[in-house]
Design a protein around this motif. Sequence first.
Motif, PDB file in Angstrom:
ATOM      1  N   ASN A 275      -3.328  -0.311   3.221  1.00 19.63           N
ATOM      2  CA  ASN A 275      -4.790  -0.721   3.559  1.00 19.63           C
ATOM      3  C   ASN A 275      -5.175  -1.179   2.488  1.00 19.63           C
ATOM      4  OD1 ASN A 275      -4.829  -0.004   6.639  1.00 19.63           O
ATOM      5  ND2 ASN A 275      -5.164   2.041   5.878  1.00 19.63           N
ATOM      6  N   ASP A 276      -4.669  -0.907   1.363  1.00 16.47           N
ATOM      7  CA  ASP A 276      -4.929  -1.906  -0.245  1.00 16.47           C
ATOM      8  C   ASP A 276      -4.345  -2.185  -0.740  1.00 16.47           C
ATOM      9  OD1 ASP A 276      -7.222   0.138  -0.400  1.00 16.47           O
ATOM     10  OD2 ASP A 276      -6.327   1.665  -1.831  1.00 16.47           O
ATOM     11  N   TYR A 879     -15.391  -9.199   6.421  1.00 15.32           N
ATOM     12  CA  TYR A 879     -15.456  -9.660   5.408  1.00 15.32           C
ATOM     13  C   TYR A 879     -17.006 -10.436   5.868  1.00 15.32           C
ATOM     14  CZ  TYR A 879     -12.442  -7.377   1.561  1.00 15.32           C
ATOM     15  OH  TYR A 879     -11.298  -6.423   1.595  1.00 15.32           O
ATOM     16  N   ALA A 892     -16.239  -3.334   1.392  1.00 13.99           N
ATOM     17  CA  ALA A 892     -15.081  -3.934   2.272  1.00 13.99           C
ATOM     18  C   ALA A 892     -14.612  -2.746   4.492  1.00 13.99           C
ATOM     19  CB  ALA A 892     -14.150  -3.643   1.698  1.00 13.99           C
ATOM     20  N   ARG A 895     -14.933   1.004   5.365  1.00 10.46           N
ATOM     21  CA  ARG A 895     -15.797   1.852   3.891  1.00 10.46           C
ATOM     22  C   ARG A 895     -17.335   1.751   4.642  1.00 10.46           C
ATOM     23  NH1 ARG A 895     -13.703  -1.375  -1.298  1.00 10.46           N
ATOM     24  NH2 ARG A 895     -11.069  -0.274  -1.322  1.00 10.46           N
ATOM     25  N   ASN A 987      -4.145  -5.588   4.636  1.00 14.35           N
ATOM     26  CA  ASN A 987      -4.477  -4.860   4.008  1.00 14.35           C
ATOM     27  C   ASN A 987      -6.031  -5.722   3.408  1.00 14.35           C
ATOM     28  OD1 ASN A 987      -4.315  -6.881   1.432  1.00 14.35           O
ATOM     29  ND2 ASN A 987      -2.306  -6.361   2.267  1.00 14.35           N
ATOM     30  N   ILE A 988      -7.063  -4.887   2.395  1.00 12.37           N
ATOM     31  CA  ILE A 988      -8.045  -4.999   2.040  1.00 12.37           C
ATOM     32  C   ILE A 988      -8.290  -6.644   1.671  1.00 12.37           C
ATOM     33  CG2 ILE A 988      -8.062  -3.281   0.037  1.00 12.37           C
ATOM     34  CD1 ILE A 988     -10.999  -2.976   2.382  1.00 12.37           C
ATOM     35  N   GLU A1006      -7.198   5.299   2.931  1.00 13.35           N
ATOM     36  CA  GLU A1006      -7.074   4.934   0.676  1.00 13.35           C
ATOM     37  C   GLU A1006      -6.523   5.208  -0.018  1.00 13.35           C
ATOM     38  OE1 GLU A1006      -9.645   1.236   0.109  1.00 13.35           O
ATOM     39  OE2 GLU A1006     -11.693   2.596   1.179  1.00 13.35           O
TER      40      GLU A1006
END
Lengths: 1104, 609
Positions: A275-276, A879, A892, A895, A987-988, A1006
């Motif tokens: 994810n990161d 986003y 993000a 989150r 991913n982020i 994360e």
Amino acid sequence: MPKKTNGLARISSMVVAMMLFTCMAFAQGKVTGRVINKADNQPVPGATIQLKGSKTIVPSGADGTFSINLTGSSGTLAISAVGFLNLEVPVTAGSVAGDITLTAASTTLNDVVVTGYTAQRKKDITGSVSVVNVADMRSVPSGSTESLLQGQASGVSVVNTGQPGGYSNVHIRGITSFGNTDPLVIIDGTPGFLHDINVNDIQSVQVLKDAGAASIYGVRGSNGVIIVTTKRGRSGKVTVNYDAYIGTQRPLKKGWRGLANPTLYGQALWQTYLNDGLVPSNKQYGSGATPVVPDYLIPTGAMAGAPGTDPATYALYTNQITQADKAGNDWYHDIFKPATVWSQNISASGGSDRSVYFYSFNYTDQPGTLIYTNLKRYSARINSTFSFLDNHVRIGENAFLLYKSNPGYLNLPGVNSANAIGVSYQIPTIVPIHDIRGNYAGGLGGGLGNAPNPVAIQERQRNNHNEDYNISGNVFAEVDFLKHLTARTQVGGMVDNFYSNAFLYTAYENAENNTNANSYQEIYGWNTSLTWTSTLKYTNTFAEKHNLTLLGGTEYISNQGRANQSSRGNYYITDSASLTVNPNLWTLNAGNASTQTNQNPNILLNNVSTPTPYQSNIYSLFGRLDYNYDDKYLISGTIRRDGSSVFISGQRYGIFPSVSGAWRISREKFLQNVEWLNDLKIRGGWGKMGSISNISPTNSYSLYGQVANQSTYDIAGTSNSATAGIANLQYGNPGTTWERDQLTNIGLDATFLHNKFDVSVEWYNKLISGLINRVTAPGTAGTATATAAGPLLPFINAGDITNHGIDLAVTYHGAALGNQLKFDLTGTFTSYVNMVKSLPPGETYIPVYNGATLESELKPGHPVGSFYGYQVVGLFQSYSDVAKSPTQDGAAPGRFKYADVNHDGKITSDDRTFFGNPNPKFTAGLNIAVNYKDFDFFMLLYTSVGNKVLNAVKGSTDFPQAFGNAMSTRVATQSAKIISATGSPTNINDSTAHLANPGASVPMLEQSANFSNSTAFNSYTMESGSFLRCRTLTLGYTFSSPVLTNLHFDRIRLYAQVLNLFTITKYDGQDPEVLGNNTLFGIDGGAYPNNQKQYTVGINVSLH
Amino acid sequence: MKRKTKITAWPSLLALIIIGLSACNHNLNVQPQGSLIQANIQNLSGVNGLLIGAYAILDGENVPVAGDAYGSAGSNWQYGSVCADDSYKGSVPSDQPDLSTLESWGLSQGGTTTYLDEKWTILYLGIQRANDVLRVMRQSTGISPTDTAELSGEARFLRGYYHMDGRRVFHFFPYVDENVSFVNNNLDVPNSADIWPQITADLLYAVNNLPEVQPEAGRVNKWAAMAFLGKDYLCQRKFDSAKFYLDQVILHGVTASGQKYALTTNFESNFNAPQKNGPESVFACQNSVNDGSSSANDGGNGNMGDVLNFPYGSGPVGCCGFNNPSWNLANAYKTDANGLPLLDGTSNNGPVVSDSTNLYTGTLDPRIDWTMSRPGIPYLDWGLGSASWIRDPNSNGIFDAKKNVYAKSQQGTSSSTETVFWGATQITSLNTNLMRFADVLLMDAECEVEVGSLDQAQIYVNMVRNRAANTSGWVYKNSTYNPASGTYTTGGTAAPADNYLVKAYPTGAFTGGGQTYARNAVHFERRLELAMEGHRFFDLQRWDNGTGSMANTLNTYVQVEKTRHSFYYVVNTAVFTKGVNEYFAIPQQEIDAENANGKIVLKQNPGYN
């Protein structure tokens, strides 16, 4: 009483009168008789026998007999006794009235209850007093007596813990202080502690809630007063009671149900990296495309057959071969095991007409379900009274001897002190309890976080001690003189000696601090208190209807204590395989002398942290007036002047007055004929009380001192010795004085429907002003409020809080099946609304830290304890969602999105808000007692409604980036998943990333910790803490047979009981009932649960 | 019967009560136990005691509560090293999240971290203790004028020192003199003015009133005060004044014990407890262990603020794995064929020091192996450094702290055995160097560069480099470490632990290279010599001077570190904002406290919200 009986009585008395008419001349109008209890045919001593319409009153003797002179040839005797219904018996002069049978009162209005320095009939009370049903209170087996008040008295909120010997949070009418809010406990007239008293010794418990009742305790009354009277025995034959139970307490089945197993954990761990946008790798799970659950944790991440897995190569530190628990270790049930509790109590009482005594011995063994937690308590009580000079002089004593052993589970310093419950949800499930040699396994292999092994924590303290030797009680003398006066003086006190020790082993298996030398510490100390109380009481009745009582008194209280804490380290290791030291070596002398440290520690005095040595004295004068006219109009006033050593002379004295009044409307003519109403009283009161429980005894002085860890410095550069220096340790404030309460109370008491219903309802408003609180100062003072570094700032009087609320108690006595089935229902309802009104001048809020995290603030307009932080409104979906939302650090998809409280378009510290209140809207208890023939049934329901709880366990298990701790299955499977524009995992860093599961409430997995996931204190973990609990359910059977009576058995009862049969709650953790302190509570970081089931069987035997 | 009662019982009871009444009221005057009031200490020994108490804050710690000193360590590791390019915080990002926030230079939470407030309040604690010396001395009797001058000199030095630290961390840091106190109720001190003039005045007073030699090694003397005065002027970029004082320190300065200032023969001697207070020690926090000062919450007079900064797990000491040196720092120790550092900015390019996948095999400055642990390099007498000592390989890189760690054979003598504190093994008696002579030389070299005397700057730099080049002070493999001298045994099978090459700049290099070259060389030397000693952030800050060089340096650093296993690999959104992050935020708690009356007294630094 039914009219029929009256008629019958009248006829019979006429018959008797006619029969005896001729004898009248020489009978001199004397009537004799005996008063007995209908229930057991035992004599009732101390009953009041009054000739109606006269002042002639006699008491019944120890054997229940009495003798009274009539003024005429006949009359009516009014017979009353505590706990019995009043009875009127027509008699004729010179007759023998025979046995007069009293029936136990179903109404408590005539009960004499002990209140401030005196005793009153309940119906004469003008203040707010809850009388606790002691039998109901006793129905829950517990090692903490104050915990038993839960649900038993309106206006009293109790939060309990499952920890053996653990203290409860008791609040009377809300939170009344920023400091200690424990009520004052008076045991037989002397201040004492409720915690360890033997509940079987208790005769009565009253809770004084308002100023009218408690103001006479002046500066100590602010938090409410609990008056406990212990049993004193009665004249007559010796009675011996034996009570015993044995039970088994069962750990919660649920445990940390839902912690991910190693396979699931590994997969989720990989997701945190993906994810990161990072490449997954872990010391244990490898660095491949998919995680591999290893066979071994040491050697790190090794598979079977790998180098270093040969048992022959085993060595602590360098190759502590440890196999992975591939199925997943259930740490919760490694540390929680069934526990057998038992208790035995024997008491004997009796006396003659000149002396009465009560003696008891109790042994309670209450191990906790958390392994190696325990409470063992031995106590004895000796109460006796001797009267002489025609009963005009009485002397006596109350003595309570206590020894208890209560090894805590949180009494170790340092990292190894980690709360075993707290770490049991943090340590990954892949870690086993032991390595291949049976030594403890832990995080040493790496990649396993740093939570220590909870089993090791508990087992390593199994030989630690925590002991307490305590003697408390008083002696008194009481003299009646000049007809209406009674003088009393009483000297009471407590001597407490305590000892604890702890050994800290080298925790070789830990990820950090694994080479610390072992160490040992001992704490010794004593506490004493002395209370000398003298009173003079005047009681008289004028013109039959004016009843007056006046009381004046003096009281001197002195409290002192001192303690020493010493430690040494580097003990000789008696078992090198496990680095342990035989407990026989656990003396200070056996340690390395160069490692010695000594200090006067802070001690827990009745659960309040107190620096040693300490000394404080109070000297007081007080007075009280009670007047009633014809039992109809009642007025009462109290006043107390307290002087305390904690203030300098100019601020020392405080005066605390109260007035209260009542109107018994039911005594008015216009209500006399209302059939269904037995009694109706409205009452009101106002008064002031105070508090100093929060203040340091040296508050008025600016102090300097030499303190080894604060003011010494190795100015000579020796490396191993320090030059003593001096530092300012405290700023004094000579201006500080009492914290004051103003309490207004309006209440209504009613008894109706033939004494079947008792209702008491009260409204109160409590304004606490001049709160004693430590002043805060800017850091330029060189002192930090949050961490208490630097000189202590003084306590000042500033800030106000209010509590208002409603207390309600309802009792219903019912019967059916021709009185064979009897039931009593008692409901109590407690509510309070707490609010901070103002703070010290110039302060807009007072921060409340939990460790280093600001979690609450005291702020005007908000209740004490309210959670303060960022309100989570959901998860960012994409986003573009981020773009159109207020600017937020770390925003993000997946989150947290926080509420923009001030609508300025950006999330800053100004957007922190009060997002939850841990104070309940109300709490209530319902006691249901049913008797059918020889069977008895009792159930106690308790509920707390509307309180919020922070399930802080989720703060660890739902944020795997926190220390590599264990992870919940919920987060492993239900967390937000992000996908790209084309729907593939991403991913982020992908600007098209958006949630594949838009409804997810669990944030994305994360590696990074940031403001938008785990570093900001937010509302994510908050849950409803409402619950309904069946605290106890008991079924008993009493054997009654003449055979038993002949064998000297008055009574044998057997019972079976289930504690915590059910708890209905939506709360996701173990138990929503969690302790806290007075400014921060309702936070569950893995509390010792109080909702574990316990199955108990017991026996009650009475012998004569 | 009744009469009898009256006569015997109740009058005697009454008498008892009356006796009691008179006795009890006296007992309300209870004097505090175990403490002194000011009247007890208004004399020479009392004031001297207060002065010792003011020194006791140099370690940045006064801890009744566990964990307090992580944000306030006297070594400044968290601000000076972690928030610059020397090191990463270490552990996992969520461990000590306050420092993660600071390390990633966030703008919105900085002010609410407990770290900054700890730093703030501990500095004012030191300041107020120094003020206590002055305040109580004024009301004392029997203190001679000589003693008065001397005690005032030390107290004002400490006050200046603490303020200087605050000025560098917070920029707008209120100046608090002895007239500001709780009793005077004037603690809401504004931060509108620059406080350099007051700091200078304190240090100047100390220079003028302190003796050259002190009875105790830990006391500040005239020369130490002068060195800080030089630093004060340097921070203000008043290079002439700075040079004036630093020159004198270099020429005439002696330690508090009277020893002429000099570089120690071996670099490591500065980081070895048995060799503390040698000729290179200008001013240090005197740490001590096993002096009975530990408690359950703190390690007493040891280096409490650095208690986390030890290798993890089975590594030396075995603690928490914090303050891991960065890849960037390791690469800075690369040397060229002439034994000179890569001043052209290429040190961080190409192969990476100790990186198994892209290994740098060229020459290195030997100081690297006293500054950080590297896999395969001997770590004092603890064996070879290992990547397994790293706590979180994803965010910690592969290096461990070293300058603050003692030798295995020193355990128990240089480390605490007062096991009442949970981390006794991490409490050491290694001094925290607050100023060492190498620092003085390099500061003066900075001045010389700025005033144009490049040759003199080169002389100072070469003094430092020549010491580094002394082969007796290198790390050797297949050798024995001698902790008494801080050296390895040479000869036999012993061989330098890596391919070391360090040389002085050749004559005329600075002049030939010009001022920019010389400045770059001095700045670079400062990094190599003083790495991991809490200076780097403040050096970058001083050199920035509004140019944006600090932002450039650190943003460039982050760009590369993001691609390596480092803190910024995991927290890859970190950006250093020019004009803001050169200083830290004023603690929000202090702003709230000072402005609670509604008047803005304490202002937040620009750019923070």
